[in-house]
Design a protein around this motif. Structure first.
Motif, PDB file in Angstrom:
ATOM      1  N   SER A 114      55.980  45.198  16.951  1.00 17.19           N
ATOM      2  CA  SER A 114      55.141  44.777  15.825  1.00 17.19           C
ATOM      3  C   SER A 114      54.617  45.965  15.027  1.00 17.19           C
ATOM      4  O   SER A 114      53.789  45.800  14.130  1.00 17.19           O
ATOM      5  N   ASN A 115      55.086  47.166  15.391  1.00 16.08           N
ATOM      6  CA  ASN A 115      54.675  48.397  14.710  1.00 16.08           C
ATOM      7  C   ASN A 115      53.166  48.619  14.807  1.00 16.08           C
ATOM      8  O   ASN A 115      52.528  49.075  13.849  1.00 16.08           O
ATOM      9  N   ILE A 116      52.597  48.298  15.975  1.00 18.62           N
ATOM     10  CA  ILE A 116      51.171  48.509  16.229  1.00 18.62           C
ATOM     11  C   ILE A 116      51.022  49.664  17.214  1.00 18.62           C
ATOM     12  O   ILE A 116      51.550  49.609  18.329  1.00 18.62           O
ATOM     13  N   VAL A 117      50.322  50.701  16.798  1.00 17.03           N
ATOM     14  CA  VAL A 117      50.113  51.851  17.675  1.00 17.03           C
ATOM     15  C   VAL A 117      49.050  51.508  18.710  1.00 17.03           C
ATOM     16  O   VAL A 117      48.311  50.524  18.574  1.00 17.03           O
ATOM     17  N   SER A 118      48.951  52.327  19.738  1.00 18.77           N
ATOM     18  CA  SER A 118      47.965  52.072  20.784  1.00 18.77           C
ATOM     19  C   SER A 118      46.553  52.183  20.215  1.00 18.77           C
ATOM     20  O   SER A 118      46.267  53.014  19.348  1.00 18.77           O
ATOM     21  N   CYS A 119      45.675  51.348  20.723  1.00 12.66           N
ATOM     22  CA  CYS A 119      44.287  51.328  20.257  1.00 12.66           C
ATOM     23  C   CYS A 119      43.566  52.630  20.588  1.00 12.66           C
ATOM     24  O   CYS A 119      42.642  53.038  19.870  1.00 12.66           O
ATOM     25  N   LEU A 120      43.974  53.279  21.681  1.00 11.63           N
ATOM     26  CA  LEU A 120      43.271  54.487  22.112  1.00 11.63           C
ATOM     27  C   LEU A 120      43.428  55.640  21.127  1.00 11.63           C
ATOM     28  O   LEU A 120      42.646  56.598  21.154  1.00 11.63           O
ATOM     29  N   VAL A 121      44.420  55.566  20.252  1.00  8.56           N
ATOM     30  CA  VAL A 121      44.591  56.618  19.247  1.00  8.56           C
ATOM     31  C   VAL A 121      43.323  56.769  18.416  1.00  8.56           C
ATOM     32  O   VAL A 121      42.905  57.883  18.088  1.00  8.56           O
ATOM     33  N   CYS A 122      42.699  55.647  18.078  1.00  6.49           N
ATOM     34  CA  CYS A 122      41.471  55.687  17.277  1.00  6.49           C
ATOM     35  C   CYS A 122      40.209  55.503  18.117  1.00  6.49           C
ATOM     36  O   CYS A 122      39.193  56.149  17.854  1.00  6.49           O
ATOM     37  N   HIS A 123      40.267  54.613  19.106  1.00  6.52           N
ATOM     38  CA  HIS A 123      39.053  54.230  19.837  1.00  6.52           C
ATOM     39  C   HIS A 123      38.830  55.029  21.113  1.00  6.52           C
ATOM     40  O   HIS A 123      37.804  54.843  21.771  1.00  6.52           O
ATOM     41  N   GLY A 124      39.770  55.918  21.449  1.00  4.20           N
ATOM     42  CA  GLY A 124      39.594  56.770  22.611  1.00  4.20           C
ATOM     43  C   GLY A 124      40.190  56.177  23.875  1.00  4.20           C
ATOM     44  O   GLY A 124      40.372  54.963  23.984  1.00  4.20           O
ATOM     45  N   PRO A 125      40.500  57.021  24.867  1.00  7.04           N
ATOM     46  CA  PRO A 125      41.175  56.559  26.083  1.00  7.04           C
ATOM     47  C   PRO A 125      40.369  55.570  26.904  1.00  7.04           C
ATOM     48  O   PRO A 125      40.937  54.756  27.632  1.00  7.04           O
ATOM     49  N   ASN A 126      39.051  55.630  26.798  1.00  6.35           N
ATOM     50  CA  ASN A 126      38.190  54.708  27.534  1.00  6.35           C
ATOM     51  C   ASN A 126      37.468  53.734  26.608  1.00  6.35           C
ATOM     52  O   ASN A 126      36.439  53.170  26.983  1.00  6.35           O
ATOM     53  N   ALA A 127      38.018  53.561  25.419  1.00  9.88           N
ATOM     54  CA  ALA A 127      37.444  52.652  24.410  1.00  9.88           C
ATOM     55  C   ALA A 127      36.007  53.015  24.083  1.00  9.88           C
ATOM     56  O   ALA A 127      35.182  52.152  23.785  1.00  9.88           O
ATOM     57  N   GLU A 128      35.723  54.333  24.129  1.00  8.29           N
ATOM     58  CA  GLU A 128      34.355  54.801  23.903  1.00  8.29           C
ATOM     59  C   GLU A 128      34.039  55.033  22.432  1.00  8.29           C
ATOM     60  O   GLU A 128      32.887  55.263  22.066  1.00  8.29           O
ATOM     61  N   GLY A 129      35.056  54.985  21.572  1.00  7.52           N
ATOM     62  CA  GLY A 129      34.837  55.217  20.156  1.00  7.52           C
ATOM     63  C   GLY A 129      34.772  56.701  19.819  1.00  7.52           C
ATOM     64  O   GLY A 129      34.572  57.545  20.698  1.00  7.52           O
ATOM     65  N   VAL A 130      34.942  57.001  18.547  1.00  7.37           N
ATOM     66  CA  VAL A 130      34.911  58.383  18.070  1.00  7.37           C
ATOM     67  C   VAL A 130      34.196  58.405  16.725  1.00  7.37           C
ATOM     68  O   VAL A 130      34.630  57.743  15.782  1.00  7.37           O
ATOM     69  N   ARG A 131      33.078  59.115  16.662  1.00 10.25           N
ATOM     70  CA  ARG A 131      32.292  59.221  15.428  1.00 10.25           C
ATOM     71  C   ARG A 131      31.986  57.829  14.859  1.00 10.25           C
ATOM     72  O   ARG A 131      31.275  57.065  15.488  1.00 10.25           O
ATOM     73  N   GLU A 132      32.536  57.494  13.688  1.00 14.58           N
ATOM     74  CA  GLU A 132      32.214  56.203  13.073  1.00 14.58           C
ATOM     75  C   GLU A 132      33.107  55.067  13.568  1.00 14.58           C
ATOM     76  O   GLU A 132      32.934  53.915  13.162  1.00 14.58           O
ATOM     77  N   ILE A 133      34.055  55.376  14.439  1.00 16.45           N
ATOM     78  CA  ILE A 133      34.931  54.345  15.010  1.00 16.45           C
ATOM     79  C   ILE A 133      34.237  53.766  16.239  1.00 16.45           C
ATOM     80  O   ILE A 133      33.809  54.502  17.121  1.00 16.45           O
ATOM     81  N   PRO A 134      34.109  52.451  16.337  1.00 17.81           N
ATOM     82  CA  PRO A 134      33.207  51.876  17.345  1.00 17.81           C
ATOM     83  C   PRO A 134      33.705  51.959  18.779  1.00 17.81           C
ATOM     84  O   PRO A 134      34.902  51.995  19.047  1.00 17.81           O
ATOM     85  N   ARG A 135      32.737  51.974  19.684  1.00 19.60           N
ATOM     86  CA  ARG A 135      32.998  51.742  21.095  1.00 19.60           C
ATOM     87  C   ARG A 135      33.375  50.271  21.261  1.00 19.60           C
ATOM     88  O   ARG A 135      32.690  49.375  20.768  1.00 19.60           O
ATOM     89  N   LEU A 136      34.471  50.018  21.949  1.00 19.04           N
ATOM     90  CA  LEU A 136      34.900  48.651  22.235  1.00 19.04           C
ATOM     91  C   LEU A 136      34.714  48.293  23.702  1.00 19.04           C
ATOM     92  O   LEU A 136      34.593  47.119  24.049  1.00 19.04           O
ATOM     93  N   GLY A 137      34.713  49.298  24.556  1.00 19.20           N
ATOM     94  CA  GLY A 137      34.648  49.061  25.988  1.00 19.20           C
ATOM     95  C   GLY A 137      33.397  48.312  26.397  1.00 19.20           C
ATOM     96  O   GLY A 137      32.288  48.742  26.103  1.00 19.20           O
ATOM     97  N   GLY A 138      33.589  47.185  27.078  1.00 19.88           N
ATOM     98  CA  GLY A 138      32.480  46.420  27.607  1.00 19.88           C
ATOM     99  C   GLY A 138      31.867  45.415  26.661  1.00 19.88           C
ATOM    100  O   GLY A 138      30.972  44.669  27.055  1.00 19.88           O
ATOM    101  N   LEU A 139      32.314  45.377  25.394  1.00 19.56           N
ATOM    102  CA  LEU A 139      31.811  44.343  24.488  1.00 19.56           C
ATOM    103  C   LEU A 139      32.286  42.972  24.970  1.00 19.56           C
ATOM    104  O   LEU A 139      33.284  42.856  25.678  1.00 19.56           O
ATOM    105  N   SER A 140      31.583  41.936  24.573  1.00 15.68           N
ATOM    106  CA  SER A 140      31.896  40.613  25.103  1.00 15.68           C
ATOM    107  C   SER A 140      33.231  40.092  24.582  1.00 15.68           C
ATOM    108  O   SER A 140      33.624  40.361  23.438  1.00 15.68           O
ATOM    109  N   TYR A 141      33.899  39.348  25.432  1.00 11.33           N
ATOM    110  CA  TYR A 141      35.183  38.740  25.079  1.00 11.33           C
ATOM    111  C   TYR A 141      35.059  37.883  23.827  1.00 11.33           C
ATOM    112  O   TYR A 141      35.883  37.984  22.907  1.00 11.33           O
ATOM    113  N   SER A 142      34.033  37.044  23.772  1.00 11.33           N
ATOM    114  CA  SER A 142      33.912  36.110  22.648  1.00 11.33           C
ATOM    115  C   SER A 142      33.707  36.852  21.334  1.00 11.33           C
ATOM    116  O   SER A 142      34.265  36.470  20.298  1.00 11.33           O
TER     117      SER A 142
END
Length: 203
Positions: A127-155
């Motif tokens: 689908s030509n989708i790169v890995s999310c960690l490229v922007c959001h970091g290896p642990n989904a911790e976010g980088v600068r203005e890019i949000p942390r995703l790790g641990g946010l609620s499923y819903s």
């Protein structure tokens, strides 16, 4: 939706009797925690603010104020909440919530977490989708203005991805295109995995 409206109605009634602010609590912080939780870990569709990137929070508050983030709940609640915040208050709120400790929501489907982790770490080549960690970091911790995703609620994560795919908040960088490419099953898997990031079960 009915529960959120009920909670807001109750809070409007009891706010007068809420008592004095604590030494480290401002009125804007209290207003936020009414929906996002007393420790800012989130409530239903109100996302966790604790530990979120300060630049991201600040940008989102400005986006609400300027009516750029335009999904239904943003229009109904956050446009008004952010309308009269001063630049200094926006900055102070963002800095405060970014320092709070995080707790993973752990509310996704564990059976889908492995598939979601693969999407996050490897992307979807067909689908030509790169890995999310490229922007959001290896642990989904976010980088600068890019949000942390790790641990946010499923819903919350599921609905945000769905709304980008529906055309809301179209100015949000690459996310509308990426989300519109994901299938419902891929969204479920990705949101499930991310809800567990930060817990021992996915480390």
């Amino acid at each position: 939706m009915k529960l959120i409206r009920s909670k807001l109605a109750i809070l409007a009634i009891v706010s007068v009797a809420a008592g004095p602010l604590s030494a480290d609590e401002s009125l804007p912080v209290r207003n936020c925690t009414w929906c996002h939780g007393s420790s800012a870990q989130g409530f239903m569709m109100a996302p966790r603010l604790a530990g979120q990137r300060d630049q991201y929070i600040e940008n989102q508050l400005l986006s609400f104020r300027d009516h750029i983030r335009d999904n239904p709940l943003s229009r109904q609640y956050m446009w008004g909440a952010a309308a009269n915040l001063s630049p200094q208050t926006v900055h102070d709120l963002s800095a405060y919530f970014s320092t709070l400790p995080t707790l993973p929501a752990n509310d996704g489907d564990r059976q889908l977490a492995a598939a979601g982790r693969t999407i996050y770490e490897q992307g979807i080549a067909e689908s030509n989708i790169v890995s999310c960690l490229v922007c959001h970091g290896p642990n989904a911790e976010g980088v600068r203005e890019i949000p942390r995703l790790g641990g946010l609620s499923y819903s919350y994560l599921k609905r945000r991805l769905e709304q980008w795919g529906e055309g809301f908040h179209a100015a949000a960088g690459p996310m509308p295109h990426i989300a519109s490419t994901l299938s419902p099953n891929e969204i479920d898997a990705l949101a499930s995995y991310l809800s567990f990031v930060g817990s021992a079960s996915v480390e």
